[in-house]
Write a protein that holds these residues in place. Structure first.
Motif, PDB file in Angstrom:
ATOM      1  N   THR A  70      -2.095   0.415   5.013  1.00  0.00           N
ATOM      2  CA  THR A  70      -2.491   1.769   5.411  1.00  0.00           C
ATOM      3  C   THR A  70      -3.855   1.750   6.102  1.00  0.00           C
ATOM      4  O   THR A  70      -4.623   0.783   6.000  1.00  0.00           O
ATOM      5  CB  THR A  70      -2.574   2.678   4.180  1.00  0.00           C
ATOM      6  N   ALA A  71      -4.161   2.859   6.782  1.00  0.00           N
ATOM      7  CA  ALA A  71      -5.474   3.002   7.417  1.00  0.00           C
ATOM      8  C   ALA A  71      -6.582   2.901   6.372  1.00  0.00           C
ATOM      9  O   ALA A  71      -7.658   2.344   6.638  1.00  0.00           O
ATOM     10  CB  ALA A  71      -5.547   4.339   8.154  1.00  0.00           C
ATOM     11  N   ASN A  72      -6.313   3.419   5.184  1.00  0.00           N
ATOM     12  CA  ASN A  72      -7.301   3.393   4.109  1.00  0.00           C
ATOM     13  C   ASN A  72      -7.670   1.971   3.715  1.00  0.00           C
ATOM     14  O   ASN A  72      -8.855   1.608   3.647  1.00  0.00           O
ATOM     15  CB  ASN A  72      -6.750   4.146   2.906  1.00  0.00           C
ATOM     16  N   VAL A  73      -6.669   1.137   3.459  1.00  0.00           N
ATOM     17  CA  VAL A  73      -6.938  -0.241   3.034  1.00  0.00           C
ATOM     18  C   VAL A  73      -7.521  -1.059   4.173  1.00  0.00           C
ATOM     19  O   VAL A  73      -8.421  -1.884   3.962  1.00  0.00           O
ATOM     20  CB  VAL A  73      -5.647  -0.876   2.473  1.00  0.00           C
ATOM     21  N   ILE A  74      -7.058  -0.843   5.393  1.00  0.00           N
ATOM     22  CA  ILE A  74      -7.637  -1.542   6.547  1.00  0.00           C
ATOM     23  C   ILE A  74      -9.121  -1.222   6.662  1.00  0.00           C
ATOM     24  O   ILE A  74      -9.954  -2.101   6.893  1.00  0.00           O
ATOM     25  CB  ILE A  74      -6.875  -1.159   7.834  1.00  0.00           C
TER      26      ILE A  74
ATOM     27  N   CYS B 222       0.834  -1.197   0.000  1.00  0.00           N
ATOM     28  CA  CYS B 222       0.000   0.000   0.000  1.00  0.00           C
ATOM     29  C   CYS B 222       0.871   1.251   0.000  1.00  0.00           C
ATOM     30  O   CYS B 222       2.083   1.176   0.191  1.00  0.00           O
ATOM     31  CB  CYS B 222      -0.916   0.012   1.229  1.00  0.00           C
ATOM     32  N   GLY B 223       0.239   2.398  -0.173  1.00  0.00           N
ATOM     33  CA  GLY B 223       0.962   3.653  -0.319  1.00  0.00           C
ATOM     34  C   GLY B 223       1.432   4.237   0.991  1.00  0.00           C
ATOM     35  O   GLY B 223       0.621   4.690   1.809  1.00  0.00           O
ATOM     36  N   GLY B 224       2.726   4.233   1.211  1.00  0.00           N
ATOM     37  CA  GLY B 224       3.323   4.820   2.407  1.00  0.00           C
ATOM     38  C   GLY B 224       4.831   4.748   2.284  1.00  0.00           C
ATOM     39  O   GLY B 224       5.366   3.946   1.507  1.00  0.00           O
TER      40      GLY B 224
ATOM     41  N   SER C 239      -1.323   4.353  -4.978  1.00  0.00           N
ATOM     42  CA  SER C 239      -0.529   5.202  -4.077  1.00  0.00           C
ATOM     43  C   SER C 239       0.846   4.600  -3.823  1.00  0.00           C
ATOM     44  O   SER C 239       1.839   5.334  -3.683  1.00  0.00           O
ATOM     45  CB  SER C 239      -1.268   5.383  -2.749  1.00  0.00           C
ATOM     46  N   ALA C 240       0.927   3.273  -3.760  1.00  0.00           N
ATOM     47  CA  ALA C 240       2.216   2.623  -3.507  1.00  0.00           C
ATOM     48  C   ALA C 240       3.222   2.956  -4.597  1.00  0.00           C
ATOM     49  O   ALA C 240       4.431   3.091  -4.340  1.00  0.00           O
ATOM     50  CB  ALA C 240       2.024   1.113  -3.394  1.00  0.00           C
ATOM     51  N   LYS C 241       2.721   3.112  -5.820  1.00  0.00           N
ATOM     52  CA  LYS C 241       3.627   3.394  -6.953  1.00  0.00           C
ATOM     53  C   LYS C 241       4.229   4.797  -6.884  1.00  0.00           C
ATOM     54  O   LYS C 241       5.181   5.094  -7.608  1.00  0.00           O
ATOM     55  CB  LYS C 241       2.877   3.194  -8.265  1.00  0.00           C
ATOM     56  N   GLU C 242       3.704   5.646  -6.002  1.00  0.00           N
ATOM     57  CA  GLU C 242       4.284   6.964  -5.799  1.00  0.00           C
ATOM     58  C   GLU C 242       5.562   6.878  -4.966  1.00  0.00           C
ATOM     59  O   GLU C 242       6.347   7.828  -4.936  1.00  0.00           O
ATOM     60  CB  GLU C 242       3.274   7.881  -5.095  1.00  0.00           C
ATOM     61  N   PHE C 243       5.740   5.746  -4.267  1.00  0.00           N
ATOM     62  CA  PHE C 243       6.898   5.607  -3.378  1.00  0.00           C
ATOM     63  C   PHE C 243       7.962   4.658  -3.946  1.00  0.00           C
ATOM     64  O   PHE C 243       9.156   4.917  -3.832  1.00  0.00           O
ATOM     65  CB  PHE C 243       6.444   5.090  -2.010  1.00  0.00           C
TER      66      PHE C 243
END
Length: 403
Positions: free
Chosen positions: A90-94, A12-14, A41-45
């Protein structure tokens, strides 16, 4: 231990996504076959190319990417995995998973899989402690998801506290433990487990009860089922979802629980009494709500039947396991209970200790056996405590040549 195991890693994105790259490398070095799902979002990192190079597998990041026209990608991945790991989560996916939302490749695959799922959260400490996030994590625990505990320390956002993604080495050990063969002595065994509180009626709107949540008993039932046992769970009133494949007998009062346990005791190979059964009940109950009256209302109490004592007196070849939830002189009272009630094993815990006892998701226990073995475990999740308790039961059976 991970050789040829099929691990689906969901990223996930973080900022902690960089640790997922290191984890991928370690998993591959251990011989695992690793496939990766990334959120947008993960691909941004971290780029998908990084994970593709490390895993030597294509990376899945789009719900409608179908490399094989004969199959549906997210269903194939869901069926392929031996275990699914979300790291970082992430909190979003949870929140999405807790509420059944499937709007990307990761969440659609997770809803479709029957594989065990491990979630390694990573986020700001205030997000981690937010009531909504904690509630969502509790929902997922009830669904049977496993959590890899977040670490504490300096976070990328500048805060200090809980929310760091567990280190790749620690996550690796969790997965190794998952695939570690158990002793395996419960296959085909009939295991009866009691869980939760009882409610002792005063009138139609009032009753006496206690703080037991049933979490320990439900975790034991789930773990015993995973080891091949035929599990009967006799449960007082709780808000937990029954473990998959476990037969549940719901009860309310101590009398109900006594009758249910005695009905099934003769056919049991192992009985684990983890329920917090009321020791007393009102001697008189009221069919109508008792109205307010001047002065003091005194309720005379009478003893309920001691279920564990009765089982100890009547047991034949059954393995009988009890719990001693104490607030002082824990080991002394546990050993006394073990002997006095003719138990094989007693699980002692200090209900006043932080991270142990009623309602907590963790526990701290000492296992004491009839053949004078004692082992104390550190604070662990109740799933992990259950794993250790069942290991101790199997070891006890092995030492005493009980088949």
């Amino acid at each position: 231990m991970l050789t040829n195991k099929k691990i689906l890693l969901c990223v996930c994105g973080g900022i902690a996504a960089f640790k997922a790259a290191a984890l991928t490398s370690k998993l591959v070095q251990e011989g695992a076959s690793v496939k990766i799902i990334m959120t947008e979002s993960a691909k941004e990192f971290v780029t998908p190319l990084t994970f593709q190079a490390l895993s030597r597998q294509p990376v899945y990041d789009y719900t409608f990417y179908e490399p094989n026209p004969e199959n549906i990608a997210h269903i194939d991945l869901a069926d392929w995995a031996d275990v699914v790991l979300i790291a970082p989560a992430t909190a979003n996916v949870i929140g999405k998973l807790a509420n059944g939302i499937a709007d990307d490749m990761l969440t659609t695959t997770l809803l479709a899989t029957k594989a065990p799922v491990y979630i390694a959260p990573a986020m700001n400490v205030n997000m981690y402690n937010h009531q909504a996030v904690q509630k969502n994590m509790q929902i997922l625990r009830q669904y049977g998801y496993h959590f890899v505990e977040s670490g504490e320390g300096f976070l990328a956002c500048g805060w200090i506290g809980k929310g760091r993604l567990a280190e790749p080495e620690d996550i690796l050990e969790v997965l190794k433990k998952h695939f570690q063969p158990t002793i395996g002595g419960l296959s085909g065994k009939r295991v009866v487990i009691t869980a939760g509180p009882t409610q002792e009626k005063i009138d139609p709107v009032r009753y006496f009860t206690n703080h037991s949540s049933g979490k320990m008993g439900y975790a034991l039932a789930k773990a015993a089922k995973e080891r091949g046992a035929n599990v009967l769970l006799i449960s007082g009133p709780v808000t937990l979802s029954p473990p998959y494949g476990v037969e549940v007998v719901p009860v309310t009062s101590a009398k109900d629980m006594y009758e249910a346990v005695m009905t099934h005791f003769e056919q049991a190979d192992i009985v684990i009494k983890s329920a917090a059964v009321a020791d007393y009940r009102p001697k008189e109950t009221f069919e109508q709500k008792r109205k307010k009256q001047p002065g003091v209302w005194s309720i005379e109490m009478e003893r309920t039947t001691d279920i564990l004592q009765t089982l100890g007196e009547q047991k034949d070849a059954q393995i009988l396991v009890g719990f001693a939830a104490e607030s002082e002189q824990v080991e002394f009272y546990a050993k006394d209970k073990l002997k006095r009630k003719n138990l094989d094993i007693i699980i002692a815990n200090d209900i006043s200790a932080e991270g142990a006892g009623f309602k907590s998701d963790t526990n701290i226990v000492t296992v004491i056996t009839r053949d004078h073995r004692k082992k104390t475990y550190p604070q662990l999740s109740k799933d992990e405590v259950s794993f250790n308790i069942l290991n101790e039961i199997e070891l006890y059976m092995e030492r005493n040549a009980i088949k």
